[in-house]
Design a protein around this motif. Structure first.
Motif, PDB file in Angstrom:
ATOM      1  N   PRO A   1       0.852  -0.956  -0.006  1.00  0.00           N
ATOM      2  CA  PRO A   1       0.109   0.035   0.152  1.00  0.00           C
ATOM      3  C   PRO A   1       0.630   1.016   0.083  1.00  0.00           C
ATOM      4  N   THR A   2       0.458   2.353  -0.674  1.00  0.00           N
ATOM      5  CA  THR A   2       1.134   3.496  -0.812  1.00  0.00           C
ATOM      6  C   THR A   2       0.496   4.697  -0.239  1.00  0.00           C
ATOM      7  N   ARG A   3       1.699   5.978   1.035  1.00  0.00           N
ATOM      8  CA  ARG A   3       1.192   6.882   0.812  1.00  0.00           C
ATOM      9  C   ARG A   3       2.430   8.041   0.576  1.00  0.00           C
ATOM     10  N   LEU A   4       1.140   8.990  -0.615  1.00  0.00           N
ATOM     11  CA  LEU A   4       2.228   9.721  -0.788  1.00  0.00           C
ATOM     12  C   LEU A   4       2.347  10.971   0.492  1.00  0.00           C
ATOM     13  N   ILE A   5       2.840  11.319   0.535  1.00  0.00           N
ATOM     14  CA  ILE A   5       3.140  13.626   1.593  1.00  0.00           C
ATOM     15  C   ILE A   5       3.759  14.447   0.861  1.00  0.00           C
ATOM     16  N   VAL A   6       3.227  15.230   0.811  1.00  0.00           N
ATOM     17  CA  VAL A   6       3.730  16.455  -0.434  1.00  0.00           C
ATOM     18  C   VAL A   6       3.706  17.155   0.538  1.00  0.00           C
ATOM     19  N   GLY A   7       4.525  18.634   0.515  1.00  0.00           N
ATOM     20  CA  GLY A   7       4.470  20.000   1.532  1.00  0.00           C
ATOM     21  C   GLY A   7       5.407  20.447   1.545  1.00  0.00           C
ATOM     22  N   ASP A   8       5.546  21.731   2.136  1.00  0.00           N
ATOM     23  CA  ASP A   8       6.351  22.002   3.502  1.00  0.00           C
ATOM     24  C   ASP A   8       6.513  21.534   4.300  1.00  0.00           C
ATOM     25  N   ARG A   9       7.978  20.830   4.159  1.00  0.00           N
ATOM     26  CA  ARG A   9       8.594  20.072   5.895  1.00  0.00           C
ATOM     27  C   ARG A   9       7.902  19.134   6.132  1.00  0.00           C
ATOM     28  N   CYS A  10       7.245  18.463   5.153  1.00  0.00           N
ATOM     29  CA  CYS A  10       6.236  16.739   5.164  1.00  0.00           C
ATOM     30  C   CYS A  10       6.375  16.215   5.674  1.00  0.00           C
ATOM     31  N   ILE A  11       8.402  15.869   5.925  1.00  0.00           N
ATOM     32  CA  ILE A  11       9.506  15.010   6.384  1.00  0.00           C
ATOM     33  C   ILE A  11       9.212  15.285   7.804  1.00  0.00           C
ATOM     34  N   GLN A  12       9.653  16.674   8.308  1.00  0.00           N
ATOM     35  CA  GLN A  12       9.226  16.242   9.935  1.00  0.00           C
ATOM     36  C   GLN A  12       8.539  16.323  10.329  1.00  0.00           C
ATOM     37  N   LYS A  13       6.784  17.128   9.554  1.00  0.00           N
ATOM     38  CA  LYS A  13       5.962  17.123   9.923  1.00  0.00           C
ATOM     39  C   LYS A  13       5.503  15.333  10.417  1.00  0.00           C
ATOM     40  N   ASN A  14       6.101  14.609   9.805  1.00  0.00           N
ATOM     41  CA  ASN A  14       5.033  13.793   9.648  1.00  0.00           C
ATOM     42  C   ASN A  14       5.654  11.508  10.267  1.00  0.00           C
ATOM     43  N   THR A  15       6.971  12.184  10.325  1.00  0.00           N
ATOM     44  CA  THR A  15       8.502  11.367  11.115  1.00  0.00           C
ATOM     45  C   THR A  15       7.682  10.224  11.707  1.00  0.00           C
TER      46      THR A  15
END
Length: 55
Positions: A9-23
């Motif tokens: 299953p795949t989830r795409l996360i995009v946006g400014d600082r998306c990695i830090q916000k979704n750690t």
């Protein structure tokens, strides 16, 4: 030979600082595969963000 497969299953996360916000979403198991272009992830800082989130 028996056919094998993977359910991915795949989830795409995009946006400014998306990695830090979704750690917490990156802590799924003991290993991972990071797929990037030749230089873009390192040049943009995204590779460092992802490796920090996985640490």
């Amino acid at each position: 030979m028996k056919d094998t497969g993977f359910f991915m299953p795949t989830r795409l996360i995009v946006g400014d600082r998306c990695i830090q916000k979704n750690t917490p979403l990156f802590h799924l198991g003991r290993s991972c595969l990071i797929v990037t272009g030749k230089n873009s992830a390192r040049a943009s800082g995204a590779l460092e963000d992802v490796t920090s989130a996985l640490a």
